[in-house]
Write a protein that holds these residues in place. Sequence first.
Motif, PDB file in Angstrom:
ATOM      1  N   ARG A 126       0.826  -1.204   0.000  1.00 57.80           N
ATOM      2  CA  ARG A 126       0.000   0.000   0.000  1.00 57.80           C
ATOM      3  C   ARG A 126       0.863   1.257   0.000  1.00 57.80           C
ATOM      4  NH1 ARG A 126      -1.389   3.091   4.187  1.00 57.80           N
ATOM      5  NH2 ARG A 126      -1.002   1.478   5.750  1.00 57.80           N
ATOM      6  N   ILE A 129       2.618   1.665  -3.420  1.00 54.75           N
ATOM      7  CA  ILE A 129       1.761   2.181  -4.487  1.00 54.75           C
ATOM      8  C   ILE A 129       1.396   3.622  -4.216  1.00 54.75           C
ATOM      9  CG2 ILE A 129      -0.445   1.932  -5.680  1.00 54.75           C
ATOM     10  CD1 ILE A 129      -0.217  -0.866  -5.680  1.00 54.75           C
ATOM     11  N   THR A 130       1.189   3.955  -2.979  1.00 58.97           N
ATOM     12  CA  THR A 130       0.850   5.332  -2.647  1.00 58.97           C
ATOM     13  C   THR A 130       1.951   6.279  -3.096  1.00 58.97           C
ATOM     14  OG1 THR A 130      -0.421   4.602  -0.732  1.00 58.97           O
ATOM     15  CG2 THR A 130       0.198   6.920  -0.811  1.00 58.97           C
ATOM     16  N   ALA A 132       4.216   5.700  -5.326  1.00 58.75           N
ATOM     17  CA  ALA A 132       4.298   5.664  -6.788  1.00 58.75           C
ATOM     18  C   ALA A 132       3.211   6.563  -7.387  1.00 58.75           C
ATOM     19  CB  ALA A 132       4.128   4.234  -7.301  1.00 58.75           C
ATOM     20  N   TYR A 133       2.054   6.536  -6.783  1.00 61.73           N
ATOM     21  CA  TYR A 133       0.942   7.354  -7.261  1.00 61.73           C
ATOM     22  C   TYR A 133       1.270   8.836  -7.130  1.00 61.73           C
ATOM     23  CZ  TYR A 133      -3.658   9.545  -7.398  1.00 61.73           C
ATOM     24  OH  TYR A 133      -4.710  10.367  -7.694  1.00 61.73           O
TER      25      TYR A 133
END
Lengths: 193, 193
Positions: A126, A129-130, A132-133
């Motif tokens: 999580r 990805i956060t 990366a986002y």
Amino acid sequence: MYEVFFETIQKQVSLTKKDQAILKSYLTPKKLRKKQYLLQEGDVCKFVAFVEKGVLRSYTIGEKGNEHIIQFAIEGWLISDLYSFLTAEPATYTIDAIEDCELLLISKGAHEDLLHKLPVYETWIRLQITSAYIALQKRLTSVISLPLEERYQGFTALYPHIVQRVPQHMIASYMGLTPETLSRVRKKITTRR
Amino acid sequence: MYEVFFETIQKQVSLTKKDQAILKSYLTPKKLRKKQYLLQEGDVCKFVAFVEKGVLRSYTIGEKGNEHIIQFAIEGWLISDLYSFLTAEPATYTIDAIEDCELLLISKGAHEDLLHKLPVYETWIRLQITSAYIALQKRLTSVISLPLEERYQGFTALYPHIVQRVPQHMIASYMGLTPETLSRVRKKITTRR
DNA sequence: CGGAATCTTGAAAGTGTTCAAATCAAGTGG
DNA sequence: CCACTTGATTTGAACACTTTCAAGATTCCG
């Protein structure tokens, strides 16, 4: 072979020895020579790759065979065609090695097991990805709002290690420019000093 | 007031009645009139907003006061300045309402509590960010690889509801274009039929 | 109805691309 | 280790596309 992996994870969550052993048992090491494919457009992406060593890129291939680089990945980063990985649809991206690489592959089955068995794994994913986002959002912001020179300078400031290790025409591709244009932008910047 | 919220979540994870009660206790309803700010650049972003009803946008403001739209959010979507929310740094984005809105706010404290207390919440957030990431990657891909017309058509195909409810100059801004250029692109597309 | 915002249209200016060629760098085989 | 081939970067000139600036048309809302 697993040093970078565990170090990277422990920057965000803490792992017991047991966690480490479980994680390790799910990883598949893989070496890749420069220019080798990790994934080809059209194939289903079977894994997420963690980069222990080396540089890779993911890209799409346009109608005239022109490449558009979506992402670079160096030590400590993950790379995959996430959409294909999660849905088992054919990949739209191609991934290959820019330098010789050592990777740790997380298969779909491993990913699912780990999400259930190891809460810290889900948390790590999580967080991963956060960030990366957020990074992607910044990149998009700079694409639609900044002039070329600032975009390039922003890139070099943010990723000096990538700039050093990747040929310029690939950086041009990553920025959505032709190599010629990037060359001119660089010239403009350097002559101004 | 919470219908869209629970429906949206249950598309991805299943919630017991108890889960729902816990979740509900952490949410703060908020109404916003058209053109009102939810967040202004420079303030710290204190929440993630879930859209029960209405349309919002997040955007940056350039040197000459020009706006660059980063994201639209309609019913069922989340919107925030994630970086500011997570780091408590001043926000770089501004968020305001394009239509009258009904929102459910998740404060930082609520977010952290829920991540610990409610495993399904963490899972939902993870899935949410994952799909946001994939969507953003597609958007970036189309920006650097597709000609304007296809980009616009891709956008209208993907988000017909947004196209209907948002003025064109904002869509132009979202695409990184001037309103004039978008107008011309549209003309070209329609006259060709 | 009338003012404000939005959308469209035109022409000139600016910016990036394309195509072609020259220079430079790196890797390979003899 | 050199000669050669291949790939990468730079440069120039013509071209295409997008922006800018200005004005006109249209729509929306008080």
